[in-house]
Design an enzyme around this catalytic site. Structure first.
Site, PDB file in Angstrom:
ATOM      1  NE  ARG A 172      24.230  14.205  11.257  1.00 41.85           N
ATOM      2  CZ  ARG A 172      24.858  15.333  10.984  1.00 41.85           C
ATOM      3  NH1 ARG A 172      25.787  15.378  10.064  1.00 41.85           N
ATOM      4  NH2 ARG A 172      24.532  16.434  11.612  1.00 41.85           N
TER       5      ARG A 172
ATOM      6  CE  LYS B   1      25.877  23.253  13.771  1.00 44.28           C
ATOM      7  NZ  LYS B   1      27.131  23.893  13.358  1.00 44.28           N
TER       8      LYS B   1
ATOM      9  CD  GLU C 245      26.719  27.255   8.798  1.00 47.65           C
ATOM     10  OE1 GLU C 245      26.396  26.120   8.415  1.00 47.65           O
ATOM     11  OE2 GLU C 245      26.095  28.290   8.513  1.00 47.65           O
TER      12      GLU C 245
HETATM   13  P1  ATP Z   1      24.078  19.982  12.493  1.00 44.76           P
HETATM   14  O1  ATP Z   1      23.402  19.102  11.511  1.00 44.76           O
HETATM   15  O2  ATP Z   1      23.874  19.601  13.886  1.00 44.76           O
HETATM   16  O3  ATP Z   1      23.835  21.424  12.267  1.00 44.76           O
HETATM   17  P2  ATP Z   1      26.430  20.198  11.007  1.00 44.76           P
HETATM   18  O4  ATP Z   1      26.959  19.045  10.282  1.00 44.76           O
HETATM   19  O5  ATP Z   1      25.717  21.182  10.180  1.00 44.76           O
HETATM   20  O6  ATP Z   1      25.590  19.720  12.244  1.00 44.76           O
HETATM   21  P3  ATP Z   1      28.871  21.578  11.327  1.00 44.76           P
HETATM   22  O7  ATP Z   1      29.105  22.753  12.167  1.00 44.76           O
HETATM   23  O8  ATP Z   1      28.879  21.749   9.865  1.00 44.76           O
HETATM   24  O9  ATP Z   1      27.508  20.978  11.820  1.00 44.76           O
HETATM   25  O10 ATP Z   1      29.811  20.381  11.748  1.00 44.76           O
HETATM   26  C1  ATP Z   1      31.170  20.465  11.993  1.00 44.76           C
HETATM   27  C2  ATP Z   1      31.760  19.092  11.859  1.00 44.76           C
HETATM   28  O11 ATP Z   1      31.131  18.196  12.770  1.00 44.76           O
HETATM   29  C3  ATP Z   1      31.551  18.514  10.482  1.00 44.76           C
HETATM   30  O12 ATP Z   1      32.759  17.940  10.064  1.00 44.76           O
HETATM   31  C4  ATP Z   1      30.466  17.500  10.654  1.00 44.76           C
HETATM   32  O13 ATP Z   1      30.606  16.479   9.718  1.00 44.76           O
HETATM   33  C5  ATP Z   1      30.690  17.041  12.097  1.00 44.76           C
HETATM   34  N1  ATP Z   1      29.436  16.568  12.703  1.00 44.76           N
HETATM   35  C6  ATP Z   1      28.279  17.242  12.809  1.00 44.76           C
HETATM   36  N2  ATP Z   1      27.331  16.476  13.366  1.00 44.76           N
HETATM   37  C7  ATP Z   1      27.900  15.285  13.630  1.00 44.76           C
HETATM   38  C8  ATP Z   1      27.438  14.056  14.200  1.00 44.76           C
HETATM   39  N3  ATP Z   1      26.178  13.903  14.619  1.00 44.76           N
HETATM   40  N4  ATP Z   1      28.316  13.032  14.298  1.00 44.76           N
HETATM   41  C9  ATP Z   1      29.590  13.171  13.894  1.00 44.76           C
HETATM   42  N5  ATP Z   1      30.082  14.283  13.351  1.00 44.76           N
HETATM   43  C10 ATP Z   1      29.261  15.343  13.203  1.00 44.76           C
HETATM   44 MG    MG Z   2      27.021  21.516   8.346  1.00 48.80          MG
END
Ligand code: ATP
Ligand code: MG
Length: 574
Positions: free
Chosen positions: A272, A282, A48
């Protein structure tokens, strides 16, 4: 297994090794065997665009691109941009830059917003099929009606609206007739489902907000859960990897796919990445930036890819780290020391060695002729014979590290002290004869003699010294700023906060130390931003973009001491 040396040398593009076995690969292998997707492997990385990518995303990227590469498949970069209020073009651009920097190349570049028309049509179809309805309950009421993990939810009084009424209301939602929050479109599934995600989830909300790509075309936006699965399906993604918190969303994604009769993407969840002393969210990282707790998204203390890049990490180090941690079905926490180990291992192979003195102490070699200088031969990289040698100027007045001299040496201290002889790296043996103190009784100058017969570092009579120290010629050295970083959070688990306190209260107040007057050898006077070096005995350093002509600025990437290697040795192979 440790093949990262070979990988580091492969340079730019991701190397095929190491390939640790993991359960996701096993699923893919099985699908290939049964010909489930006609031998196709297609993945996507779906960020995102609401912030910069962090090291957790690197794990997902390495997995998404790595597995597709391995099986000759394809990977799309898709922005899941369904939240116009939080998303920005700046993020879209930084994400692309970071993925490329990590060494990956996407096949298709897509946006969930590309699918807004299709998603709208599908919503209309679901309404016509009696599978979706417009609800007038407020957000608060919807929450109340949803029930809890132990109690079933209640049907909304609007749940049984006629198809015609739903179509009419949904059309008018889209036309902008209603204010934000006044109505939503919901899937009609099961208010008693043990899975809360299946209790008539919201598909669309009204939001009069400008979108970074679609502008003001829409005033209703699909929820992430309504857009994500169908976006995968539209792209014919075969294996859709995501983190474990989406496990409970999978039945909902499958439900939409089934109702619509579209391509059956298979979702697979993995753990994760969590790192000690690090926050990977983020939202929280944005807060650090907005409150000015760090210099920006690319502050070298940030766990963002742009931050650790500025800090001096290499993409190879990050890929090797991601390969080494693997994937699993349970979430744990990885030691930050392990990430540091991988960058050290990579830079050890490739970083040229140079001499720099962070906290200078003047050394005068009394028997060395004034106005004389000579050039000493120094090895650029003992790990890489092709890196060659360079000349380092030597003269009568030098700087050494304050730490490398003690007036009262404790037991076991073998560096310079009164009467003691040590080796100057690539130089001569010197013996300390006297010291000069200022009026605060601090040693400000050390007087030594040198033995001309020891040029290059060995005594012809075979006498030994117990220590070799680095130095910079005062007349030739260049002033530099060095920035030394410690963990951004002192606590191992930064999210461990006491009642009423904020995560940001756990910030380490000493995470940045600026050393304004370091001395570096002249070969480093004008480094290119991003170039990496080992400052002998001090650590790996990377030239910061703040570098100005004649005033280099270096970030310490990591110190030399490797605590992870020790842990590894103790417990056997990783
Ligand atoms: P954040 O919680 O940091 O905002 P998010 O999951 O909302 O992260 P996205 O932009 O939705 O961020 O993530 C894109 C991809 O990266 C998704 O497939 C998510 O599962 C993966 N991802 C995000 N954070 C991690 C992490 N700490 N470890 C492994 N994969 C991750
Ligand atoms: Mg997300």
């Amino acid at each position: 297994m440790n093949t990262s040396t070979a990988e580091a040398k492969a340079g730019g593009s991701p190397a095929p090794e190491p390939r640790p076995s993991n359960f996701i690969r096993d699923i893919i292998l099985d699908d290939l065997k049964t010909n489930k997707y006609q031998g196709r492997v297609q993945t996507r990385f779906p960020p995102e665009p609401n912030g910069y990518l962090h090291i957790g995303h690197a794990k997902a990227i390495c997995l998404d691109f790595g597995l597709a590469d391995e099986f000759g498949g394809h990977t799309n970069l898709r922005f899941d941009d369904t939240n116009p209020e939080k998303e920005e073009t700046e993020y879209v651009e930084s994400i692309q830059e970071d993925v490329k920097w990590l060494g990956f190349h996407w096949d298709g570049l897509f946006y969930a917003s590309d699918y807004f028309d299709q998603l709208y049509e599908w919503a209309v179809k679901l309404i016509k099929d009696g599978k979706a309805y417009v609800d007038d309950l407020s957000a608060e009421e919807i929450r109340k009606y949803r029930g809890t993990l132990t109690e079933p939810g209640k049907d909304s009084p609007y749940r049984n609206r006629s198809v015609e009424e739903n179509l009419n209301l949904f059309e008018r939602m889209r036309a902008g007739e209603f204010p934000d929050g006044s109505r939503v479109l919901r899937a009609k599934i099961d208010m008693a489902s043990p899975n809360l995600n299946m209790r008539d989830p919201v598909m669309y909300r009204i939001l009069h907000a400008e979108h970074h790509r679609t502008g003001n075309k829409w005033c209703i936006y699909p929820m992430y859960d309504y857009a994500h699965g169908q976006s995968d399906s539209l792209e014919k993604v075969t294996h859709s990897m995501c983190t474990l918190e989406f496990e409970d969303h999978r039945p909902l994604y499958n439900w939409f796919i089934q109702q619509l009769g579209i391509f059956p993407t298979q979702q697979i969840e993995f753990d994760r990445l969590n790192l000690t002393h690090t926050l990977l969210s983020k939202r929280k990282l944005l807060q650090l930036v907005q409150e000015g707790r760090v210099r920006g998204w690319d502050d070298p203390r940030m766990p963002t890819l742009s931050g650790i890049r500025r800090r001096g990490y290499t993409p190879e180090a990050i890929r090797n780290f991601c390969a080494s941690i693997g994937v699993s079905k349970t979430t744990g926490s990885i030691e930050l020391a392990m990430l540091e180990h991988f960058v050290r291992e990579d830079l050890n192979q490739r970083a040229p060695r140079v001499m720099a003195v962070l906290r200078p102490l003047k050394v005068v070699i009394d028997n060395y002729p004034e106005n004389q200088a000579e050039e000493m031969d120094a090895v650029n990289n003992p790990e890489d014979a092709t890196a060659g040698t360079r000349k380092v100027p030597f003269s009568r007045v030098l700087y050494i590290e304050q730490d490398d001299f003690r007036e009262d040496p404790p037991k076991g201290y073998f560096r310079l002290s009164l009467g003691r002889e040590v080796r100057l790296r690539y130089g001569y043996f010197i013996t300390c004869k006297s010291i000069v103190k200022n009026d605060r009784s601090e040693v400000v100058e050390v007087h030594c003699t040198y033995d001309p017969a020891t040029r290059g570092g060995n005594a012809p009579d075979g006498r030994k010294v117990k220590s070799t120290i680095h130095w910079v010629s005062a007349a030739h050295g260049v002033d530099a700023e060095a920035r030394i970083y410690e963990n951004l959070f002192s606590k191992e688990n930064p999210s461990d906060v006491e009642e009423g306190r904020d995560v940001l209260d756990n910030l380490n107040p000493n995470s940045l130390e600026v050393i304004p007057n370091a001395k570096i050898e002249p070969s480093l006077a004008n480094p290119t931003a991003g170039s990496r070096y080992q400052f002998e005995r001090l650590g790996y350093f990377c030239a910061d973009p703040d570098t100005k002509p004649g005033k280099p600025v270096f970030n310490r990437t990591v110190a030399l001491k490797d605590t992870w290697a020790k842990v590894e040795k103790k417990h056997g192979a990783r």
